[in-house]
Design an enzyme around this catalytic site. Sequence first.
Site, PDB file in Angstrom:
ATOM      1  CE  LYS A  11       0.640   1.598   4.422  1.00  0.00           C
ATOM      2  NZ  LYS A  11       1.695   2.540   4.559  1.00  0.00           N
ATOM      3  CG  ASP A 141      -0.688  -0.035   7.865  1.00  0.00           C
ATOM      4  OD1 ASP A 141      -1.517   0.873   8.034  1.00  0.00           O
ATOM      5  OD2 ASP A 141       0.542   0.166   7.746  1.00  0.00           O
TER       6      ASP A 141
HETATM    7  O1  C5P Z   1      -0.030  -1.027  14.437  1.00  0.00           O
HETATM    8  P1  C5P Z   1       1.431  -1.239  14.196  1.00  0.00           P
HETATM    9  O2  C5P Z   1       1.996  -2.332  15.080  1.00  0.00           O
HETATM   10  O3  C5P Z   1       1.767  -1.450  12.772  1.00  0.00           O
HETATM   11  O4  C5P Z   1       2.156   0.088  14.625  1.00  0.00           O
HETATM   12  C1  C5P Z   1       3.533   0.165  14.810  1.00  0.00           C
HETATM   13  C2  C5P Z   1       3.846   1.347  15.707  1.00  0.00           C
HETATM   14  O5  C5P Z   1       3.502   2.562  15.050  1.00  0.00           O
HETATM   15  C3  C5P Z   1       3.068   1.370  17.012  1.00  0.00           C
HETATM   16  O6  C5P Z   1       3.736   0.626  18.008  1.00  0.00           O
HETATM   17  C4  C5P Z   1       3.045   2.850  17.341  1.00  0.00           C
HETATM   18  O7  C5P Z   1       4.279   3.236  17.912  1.00  0.00           O
HETATM   19  C5  C5P Z   1       2.970   3.503  15.976  1.00  0.00           C
HETATM   20  N1  C5P Z   1       1.583   3.835  15.594  1.00  0.00           N
HETATM   21  C6  C5P Z   1       0.933   4.880  16.210  1.00  0.00           C
HETATM   22  N2  C5P Z   1      -0.351   5.163  15.865  1.00  0.00           N
HETATM   23  C7  C5P Z   1      -0.987   4.472  14.909  1.00  0.00           C
HETATM   24  C8  C5P Z   1      -0.340   3.413  14.239  1.00  0.00           C
HETATM   25  C9  C5P Z   1       0.959   3.125  14.608  1.00  0.00           C
HETATM   26  O8  C5P Z   1       1.492   5.545  17.097  1.00  0.00           O
HETATM   27  N3  C5P Z   1      -2.231   4.795  14.591  1.00  0.00           N
END
Ligand code: C5P
Length: 315
Positions: A11, A141
């Site tokens: 993406k 995602d």
């Molecule tokens: O959701 P995911 O594990 O992919 O996110 C990785 C990191 O990105 C999270 O641990 C956080 O630090 C940050 N993040 C965030 N807010 C979001 C998505 C991701 O702060 N909406």
Amino acid sequence: MRSYSLIAPAKINLYLEIIGDRPDGYHELAMVLQSISLADQIDIRSIGIDAISVRCNHAEVPNDHTNLAYRAAALLTQEYPEAMAQFGGVEINIKKNIPIAAGLAGGSTDAAAVLVGLDLMWQLGLTQSELEVLGAQIGSDVPFCIQGGTALATGRGEELSPLKNLDNLYVVLAKHRHLGISTIWAYQTYRQQFSQTYISQAQDLETRQRRVHSGPMVSAIMHADGAAIGQLLHNDLEKVALPEHPQVLELREAFESQGVLGTMMSGSGPTVFALTASEAEALRVLEAVKTQIDNPELEFWTAKFVSTGIRLAQS
Ligand code: C5P
């Protein structure tokens, strides 16, 4: 069936606005996400023993529980232990085409493919929204990667509103081979530098998200207006990534100098993409920027916007 082969698209973010903090430690976002034809292939196969094994043709991709594809299989095993007892464990083979730590959701889309593939293999009969709820436990995602196409994403990024599919646009992507940006670093740095701009009142938050729903980017997408979409590209995380990594800014400027529809870093970076109206133009821009920067560390791809998320590979 004992094996499935799935296509897992990358993406790009056409829009990424950081609105505020969330009680769960994540950020409240308003994004527009777009699937592209650059994709991994995930093959899953039943094995006789109660185990999950992951293999990947890319040396830097881990094959343990830190791999999101592994975590997707582990989550389903935990939720449906009887399925593994009945059908056996699973071997997951990842053919990696999407660069890693690149802002293109490469790990998330592999996890999405494992959820979709195991649902079929273990005959769980889950709906797409049930798969998306499970996916959100693995990464913000993952739900979008399951659904694909063009979508507005709010909340953590897991609340999706599908938008009109855009299939008339092309993209050139470029990334420095040995440069990766950690998503956690990007969001933490943003918080350190910009938390004074965060919106905290629930009502203001909703107003801000509504503004994106009814805003110019969504309108440009509804009109399939590539030129307007190119002009309206936005990514708040550029504010932390570009000062830290001048080579990303250099790429962005090189794309801009080629008169593309628009250019932007994707997600938490460091991949930079540029939009074009045709494949021929994408290839021209790729060659021009390659010559302009002349750095063997740079890798390039061209891709097309696609309207699907995870799908079965044609046998
Ligand atoms: O959701 P995911 O594990 O992919 O996110 C990785 C990191 O990105 C999270 O641990 C956080 O630090 C940050 N993040 C965030 N807010 C979001 C998505 C991701 O702060 N909406």
